[in-house]
Write a protein that holds these residues in place. Sequence first.
Motif, PDB file in Angstrom:
ATOM      1  N   GLY A  81      39.475  44.365  24.830  1.00 30.95           N
ATOM      2  CA  GLY A  81      39.363  43.966  26.230  1.00 30.95           C
ATOM      3  C   GLY A  81      39.062  42.501  26.412  1.00 30.95           C
ATOM      4  O   GLY A  81      38.871  42.029  27.536  1.00 30.95           O
ATOM      5  N   LYS A  82      39.054  41.751  25.318  1.00 33.56           N
ATOM      6  CA  LYS A  82      38.754  40.326  25.392  1.00 33.56           C
ATOM      7  C   LYS A  82      40.048  39.519  25.532  1.00 33.56           C
ATOM      8  O   LYS A  82      41.125  40.006  25.190  1.00 33.56           O
ATOM      9  N   PRO A  83      39.952  38.271  26.027  1.00 34.56           N
ATOM     10  CA  PRO A  83      41.158  37.439  26.154  1.00 34.56           C
ATOM     11  C   PRO A  83      41.845  37.243  24.812  1.00 34.56           C
ATOM     12  O   PRO A  83      41.191  37.081  23.768  1.00 34.56           O
ATOM     13  N   LYS A  84      43.151  37.295  24.819  1.00 38.87           N
ATOM     14  CA  LYS A  84      43.944  37.124  23.597  1.00 38.87           C
ATOM     15  C   LYS A  84      44.417  35.677  23.512  1.00 38.87           C
ATOM     16  O   LYS A  84      44.850  35.098  24.514  1.00 38.87           O
ATOM     17  N   ALA A  85      44.359  35.109  22.322  1.00 38.69           N
ATOM     18  CA  ALA A  85      44.788  33.728  22.132  1.00 38.69           C
ATOM     19  C   ALA A  85      46.297  33.614  22.309  1.00 38.69           C
ATOM     20  O   ALA A  85      47.025  34.594  22.105  1.00 38.69           O
ATOM     21  N   PRO A  86      46.806  32.442  22.666  1.00 30.57           N
ATOM     22  CA  PRO A  86      48.264  32.272  22.754  1.00 30.57           C
ATOM     23  C   PRO A  86      48.911  32.343  21.377  1.00 30.57           C
ATOM     24  O   PRO A  86      48.231  32.210  20.347  1.00 30.57           O
ATOM     25  N   ASN A  87      50.216  32.587  21.369  1.00 29.66           N
ATOM     26  CA  ASN A  87      51.021  32.600  20.141  1.00 29.66           C
ATOM     27  C   ASN A  87      50.633  33.737  19.191  1.00 29.66           C
ATOM     28  O   ASN A  87      50.837  33.634  17.982  1.00 29.66           O
ATOM     29  N   VAL A  88      50.064  34.822  19.746  1.00 25.87           N
ATOM     30  CA  VAL A  88      49.679  35.978  18.941  1.00 25.87           C
ATOM     31  C   VAL A  88      50.506  37.184  19.402  1.00 25.87           C
ATOM     32  O   VAL A  88      50.449  37.575  20.566  1.00 25.87           O
ATOM     33  N   PHE A  89      51.277  37.734  18.469  1.00 25.41           N
ATOM     34  CA  PHE A  89      52.084  38.904  18.786  1.00 25.41           C
ATOM     35  C   PHE A  89      51.829  39.969  17.725  1.00 25.41           C
ATOM     36  O   PHE A  89      51.921  39.698  16.532  1.00 25.41           O
TER      37      PHE A  89
ATOM     38  N   ASP B 222      52.255  44.330  16.492  1.00 26.25           N
ATOM     39  CA  ASP B 222      53.289  45.358  16.493  1.00 26.25           C
ATOM     40  C   ASP B 222      53.384  46.013  17.872  1.00 26.25           C
ATOM     41  O   ASP B 222      52.375  46.147  18.579  1.00 26.25           O
ATOM     42  N   PRO B 223      54.585  46.428  18.266  1.00 26.14           N
ATOM     43  CA  PRO B 223      54.777  47.014  19.599  1.00 26.14           C
ATOM     44  C   PRO B 223      53.943  48.277  19.812  1.00 26.14           C
ATOM     45  O   PRO B 223      53.753  49.084  18.907  1.00 26.14           O
ATOM     46  N   THR B 224      53.445  48.414  21.054  1.00 26.59           N
ATOM     47  CA  THR B 224      52.723  49.607  21.471  1.00 26.59           C
ATOM     48  C   THR B 224      53.188  49.991  22.870  1.00 26.59           C
ATOM     49  O   THR B 224      53.892  49.229  23.539  1.00 26.59           O
ATOM     50  N   SER B 225      52.798  51.181  23.311  1.00 26.07           N
ATOM     51  CA  SER B 225      53.114  51.604  24.677  1.00 26.07           C
ATOM     52  C   SER B 225      52.045  51.061  25.602  1.00 26.07           C
ATOM     53  O   SER B 225      50.882  51.453  25.526  1.00 26.07           O
ATOM     54  N   ASN B 226      52.428  50.114  26.469  1.00 24.22           N
ATOM     55  CA  ASN B 226      51.423  49.485  27.324  1.00 24.22           C
ATOM     56  C   ASN B 226      51.880  49.315  28.772  1.00 24.22           C
ATOM     57  O   ASN B 226      51.339  48.487  29.503  1.00 24.22           O
ATOM     58  N   ALA B 227      52.887  50.075  29.194  1.00 21.10           N
ATOM     59  CA  ALA B 227      53.327  50.010  30.586  1.00 21.10           C
ATOM     60  C   ALA B 227      53.606  51.433  31.059  1.00 21.10           C
ATOM     61  O   ALA B 227      54.408  52.145  30.466  1.00 21.10           O
ATOM     62  N   SER B 228      52.948  51.834  32.139  1.00 20.15           N
ATOM     63  CA  SER B 228      53.014  53.236  32.554  1.00 20.15           C
ATOM     64  C   SER B 228      54.417  53.687  32.918  1.00 20.15           C
ATOM     65  O   SER B 228      54.776  54.838  32.724  1.00 20.15           O
ATOM     66  N   PHE B 229      55.245  52.768  33.471  1.00 19.64           N
ATOM     67  CA  PHE B 229      56.579  53.209  33.883  1.00 19.64           C
ATOM     68  C   PHE B 229      57.632  52.961  32.807  1.00 19.64           C
ATOM     69  O   PHE B 229      58.819  53.025  33.069  1.00 19.64           O
ATOM     70  N   LEU B 230      57.201  52.658  31.590  1.00 19.83           N
ATOM     71  CA  LEU B 230      58.117  52.493  30.460  1.00 19.83           C
ATOM     72  C   LEU B 230      57.667  53.406  29.323  1.00 19.83           C
ATOM     73  O   LEU B 230      57.454  52.964  28.202  1.00 19.83           O
ATOM     74  N   ALA B 231      57.545  54.690  29.640  1.00 16.66           N
ATOM     75  CA  ALA B 231      56.921  55.619  28.695  1.00 16.66           C
ATOM     76  C   ALA B 231      57.706  55.770  27.402  1.00 16.66           C
ATOM     77  O   ALA B 231      57.137  56.106  26.371  1.00 16.66           O
ATOM     78  N   THR B 232      59.013  55.546  27.433  1.00 15.87           N
ATOM     79  CA  THR B 232      59.811  55.747  26.219  1.00 15.87           C
ATOM     80  C   THR B 232      60.027  54.443  25.460  1.00 15.87           C
ATOM     81  O   THR B 232      60.788  54.419  24.493  1.00 15.87           O
ATOM     82  N   GLN B 233      59.382  53.373  25.883  1.00 19.48           N
ATOM     83  CA  GLN B 233      59.577  52.081  25.242  1.00 19.48           C
ATOM     84  C   GLN B 233      58.261  51.552  24.684  1.00 19.48           C
ATOM     85  O   GLN B 233      57.185  51.905  25.160  1.00 19.48           O
ATOM     86  N   LEU B 234      58.387  50.718  23.673  1.00 18.27           N
ATOM     87  CA  LEU B 234      57.237  50.034  23.098  1.00 18.27           C
ATOM     88  C   LEU B 234      57.403  48.543  23.311  1.00 18.27           C
ATOM     89  O   LEU B 234      58.512  48.020  23.260  1.00 18.27           O
ATOM     90  N   GLN B 235      56.284  47.860  23.529  1.00 15.01           N
ATOM     91  CA  GLN B 235      56.328  46.424  23.806  1.00 15.01           C
ATOM     92  C   GLN B 235      55.336  45.670  22.938  1.00 15.01           C
ATOM     93  O   GLN B 235      54.268  46.176  22.612  1.00 15.01           O
ATOM     94  N   SER B 236      55.712  44.453  22.578  1.00 18.99           N
ATOM     95  CA  SER B 236      54.789  43.515  21.963  1.00 18.99           C
ATOM     96  C   SER B 236      54.716  42.317  22.902  1.00 18.99           C
ATOM     97  O   SER B 236      55.583  41.445  22.889  1.00 18.99           O
ATOM     98  N   ALA B 237      53.720  42.323  23.767  1.00 18.04           N
ATOM     99  CA  ALA B 237      53.617  41.284  24.796  1.00 18.04           C
ATOM    100  C   ALA B 237      52.612  40.223  24.379  1.00 18.04           C
ATOM    101  O   ALA B 237      51.591  40.520  23.755  1.00 18.04           O
ATOM    102  N   GLY B 238      52.906  39.002  24.709  1.00 16.52           N
ATOM    103  CA  GLY B 238      52.003  37.894  24.428  1.00 16.52           C
ATOM    104  C   GLY B 238      52.439  36.687  25.225  1.00 16.52           C
ATOM    105  O   GLY B 238      53.418  36.724  25.970  1.00 16.52           O
ATOM    106  N   TYR B 239      51.693  35.612  25.089  1.00 15.09           N
ATOM    107  CA  TYR B 239      52.078  34.378  25.766  1.00 15.09           C
ATOM    108  C   TYR B 239      51.984  33.227  24.764  1.00 15.09           C
ATOM    109  O   TYR B 239      51.303  33.330  23.747  1.00 15.09           O
ATOM    110  N   PHE B 240      52.708  32.154  25.050  1.00 11.90           N
ATOM    111  CA  PHE B 240      52.736  31.073  24.068  1.00 11.90           C
ATOM    112  C   PHE B 240      52.407  29.738  24.714  1.00 11.90           C
ATOM    113  O   PHE B 240      52.597  29.532  25.915  1.00 11.90           O
ATOM    114  N   GLN B 241      51.861  28.843  23.887  1.00 13.26           N
ATOM    115  CA  GLN B 241      51.523  27.478  24.291  1.00 13.26           C
ATOM    116  C   GLN B 241      52.035  26.570  23.186  1.00 13.26           C
ATOM    117  O   GLN B 241      51.517  26.572  22.077  1.00 13.26           O
ATOM    118  N   LEU B 242      53.110  25.833  23.467  1.00  9.24           N
ATOM    119  CA  LEU B 242      53.780  25.045  22.437  1.00  9.24           C
ATOM    120  C   LEU B 242      53.946  23.603  22.870  1.00  9.24           C
ATOM    121  O   LEU B 242      54.294  23.330  24.025  1.00  9.24           O
TER     122      LEU B 242
END
Length: 359
Positions: free
Chosen positions: A264-272, A274-294
């Motif tokens: 539940g803590k803030p995630k650092a940028p540029n960190v991805f 393995d995909p997990t299920s993290n969106a309620s309306f995408l039950a059959t899909q897995l996502q690896s979400a992150g943000y980047f600072q370059l």
Amino acid sequence: LAMRAVLDIAWRVIGHIVYSLVGGPDKAILAALGNAVDEWAMASVFQSMILDSNDPAIVMQVAPPHQWYGQSVIGSRILYDNPDTIYRFAGVNYASQYVITGRMPEDDPKASFSVLAGLTGTTVAVLDAEQLELGPDRTFVITVSGDPAVPGDKNHLQITPDTTLIAIRDTLSDWNTEEPMGLAIHRTAGPPRSLFGQFGGFAIPGIGPLVVQSQFLTTLVSLIPPLPAVPPILQGSIAALLMLRGISEESKYINVATTDSVTGKPKAPNVFTDPTSNASFLATQLQSAGYFQLADDQALVLTIIPNQAGYFVAPVTNDWTITGNYWDQQTSLNNAQARSNPDGSYTLVVSPTEPTLAG
């Protein structure tokens, strides 16, 4: 316009909080905020068009800016839209029965029909294209009701008392050859059209499920007929109320990329991870979400190992969870567009400037 100003302020505050590890949104991202709010407003207008589940229609939204019958339509992209996907939605309710008809193109897209419940769109059932039974001309008929499928009926979607939407996705890996399905929806049984249904009463949390499970209440709310035409001021008010969801939904989906789901803590940028299920309306899909600072001379190198996945996509969005102009720029890559390594993996490079590759 009033609600647009509210969202603008709310999203600025949210952005500065969730992107605090990188100093908050920069000037370019803040300059894109107005367009992001406009697209959310347009999405809310489209959502208001499918509120009356007693008069269903299939409406395309979460779409880029486009021309439609001579009209210039702004985008309605929200919540990490996928450039490969054509999104269509239809409002349904448990007291009614429906039939969805369509035709699957020869180049089958990775299509799916999802039953969504509640305002957050929690998936309760999914029918994938490969499960569909097609006719000789590749047409199909899908029945939709609160009853379970009869034995042997593959083309059926069972809805629940809190079901509000059917979401239809056509995911097109090859933009040059694949086409979305042709679709239509018809209501075949249920209560008469009413003022209650016209203004989305069946989609109101708590009230809608209560009504559709009671024949008496369903009959009672159906006594007042619908208005022959909804006044524009009322249409605008409904869309404005739907826009309010943008405060909670935008915050929730930005947090998918910026918050560690375990701690539940803030995630650092540029960190991805393995995909997990993290969106309620995408039950059959897995996502690896992150943000980047370059920096201009830096690149983010992603290695993707598909394993048994038949499809993947790596899209880039801005801080407001909206894709860029992918029709002008290379801002996404899927497994049909990218070139695999000899071992079957894929190496994707994300950078602010064109990289110079050795060899």
